[in-house]
Design a protein around this motif. Structure first.
Motif, PDB file in Angstrom:
ATOM      1  N   ALA A 107      48.028 115.029 -70.562  1.00  0.00           N
ATOM      2  CA  ALA A 107      47.533 113.665 -70.409  1.00  0.00           C
ATOM      3  C   ALA A 107      46.067 113.592 -70.830  1.00  0.00           C
ATOM      4  N   LEU A 108      45.731 112.510 -71.529  1.00  0.00           N
ATOM      5  CA  LEU A 108      44.359 112.294 -71.971  1.00  0.00           C
ATOM      6  C   LEU A 108      43.997 110.835 -71.743  1.00  0.00           C
ATOM      7  N   ALA A 109      43.033 110.609 -70.866  1.00  0.00           N
ATOM      8  CA  ALA A 109      42.495 109.263 -70.646  1.00  0.00           C
ATOM      9  C   ALA A 109      41.242 109.130 -71.510  1.00  0.00           C
ATOM     10  N   ILE A 110      41.161 108.054 -72.278  1.00  0.00           N
ATOM     11  CA  ILE A 110      40.072 107.890 -73.237  1.00  0.00           C
ATOM     12  C   ILE A 110      39.267 106.639 -72.918  1.00  0.00           C
ATOM     13  N   GLN A 111      37.948 106.819 -72.883  1.00  0.00           N
ATOM     14  CA  GLN A 111      37.023 105.693 -72.911  1.00  0.00           C
ATOM     15  C   GLN A 111      36.213 105.860 -74.180  1.00  0.00           C
ATOM     16  N   ALA A 112      36.387 104.939 -75.107  1.00  0.00           N
ATOM     17  CA  ALA A 112      35.688 104.987 -76.386  1.00  0.00           C
ATOM     18  C   ALA A 112      34.780 103.771 -76.475  1.00  0.00           C
ATOM     19  N   LYS A 113      33.479 104.020 -76.649  1.00  0.00           N
ATOM     20  CA  LYS A 113      32.517 102.924 -76.671  1.00  0.00           C
ATOM     21  C   LYS A 113      31.536 103.100 -77.818  1.00  0.00           C
ATOM     22  N   THR A 114      31.069 101.975 -78.324  1.00  0.00           N
ATOM     23  CA  THR A 114      29.960 102.006 -79.276  1.00  0.00           C
ATOM     24  C   THR A 114      28.681 102.188 -78.466  1.00  0.00           C
ATOM     25  N   PRO A 115      27.589 102.574 -79.106  1.00  0.00           N
ATOM     26  CA  PRO A 115      26.329 102.682 -78.366  1.00  0.00           C
ATOM     27  C   PRO A 115      25.921 101.366 -77.677  1.00  0.00           C
ATOM     28  N   GLN A 116      26.205 100.239 -78.318  1.00  0.00           N
ATOM     29  CA  GLN A 116      25.874  98.942 -77.711  1.00  0.00           C
ATOM     30  C   GLN A 116      26.724  98.684 -76.466  1.00  0.00           C
ATOM     31  N   GLN A 117      28.005  99.000 -76.530  1.00  0.00           N
ATOM     32  CA  GLN A 117      28.873  98.837 -75.358  1.00  0.00           C
ATOM     33  C   GLN A 117      28.431  99.748 -74.227  1.00  0.00           C
ATOM     34  N   TRP A 118      28.030 100.968 -74.561  1.00  0.00           N
ATOM     35  CA  TRP A 118      27.569 101.927 -73.560  1.00  0.00           C
ATOM     36  C   TRP A 118      26.284 101.443 -72.902  1.00  0.00           C
ATOM     37  N   ALA A 119      25.384 100.852 -73.699  1.00  0.00           N
ATOM     38  CA  ALA A 119      24.118 100.347 -73.155  1.00  0.00           C
ATOM     39  C   ALA A 119      24.375  99.232 -72.135  1.00  0.00           C
TER      40      ALA A 119
END
Length: 147
Positions: A107-119
């Motif tokens: 199982a792999l849970a992924i959170q993928a964000k751009t730098p702007q989304q992370w900020a």
């Protein structure tokens, strides 16, 4: 590989990822106590050049033997995700980790964000507790066996 190529014809990150996946050799784990986690970290770093990366082994939260490396949560903050849908971002991560997902990772849970989304939201989601679903998955033991 065709899925990645279809994502964006003019994305430098996607072209770079495709080139690396096509010409990459298996990575050797630097820490023998957690080779899958080390491989995940190295492959995501190499392919997506993340500004922030977290790799969490959540296997201990599931019905697997102690010391397993079968359940992971990753947070990847990368400019490679700019202009891509969430599904396309997840496909990039999944394609990067294709070998691990087809062998030892259940199982792999992924959170993928751009730098702007992370900020805007620098948080890591939490996984729910195990409901024992892997007890009925007869492939888990096979995936957990070491070579």
């Amino acid at each position: 590989m065709s899925v990645v190529l279809m994502l964006s014809q003019n994305s430098t990150c996607v072209r770079t990822l495709c080139t690396r996946l096509l010409h990459s050799r298996p990575l050797m784990a630097s820490d023998p106590s957690c080779p899958v986690e080390t491989s995940i970290r190295a492959k995501l770093t190499g392919a997506l050049q993340p500004e922030h990366l977290e790799v969490h082994n959540e296997s201990h939260m599931h019905a697997v033997p102690p010391g397993s490396e079968s359940h992971f949560r990753v947070l990847v903050v990368s400019p490679c995700f700019e202009g891509l849908s969430l599904l396309q971002c997840h496909r990039l991560v999944n394609d990067t980790l294709k070998e691990e997902l087809s062998t030892r990772v259940h199982a792999l849970a992924i959170q993928a964000k751009t730098p702007q989304q992370w900020a805007k939201d620098p948080s890591l989601g939490k996984s729910p507790g195990c409901l024992g679903g892997s007890k009925g998955d007869h492939t888990v033991q096979q995936k957990l066996q070491t070579d």
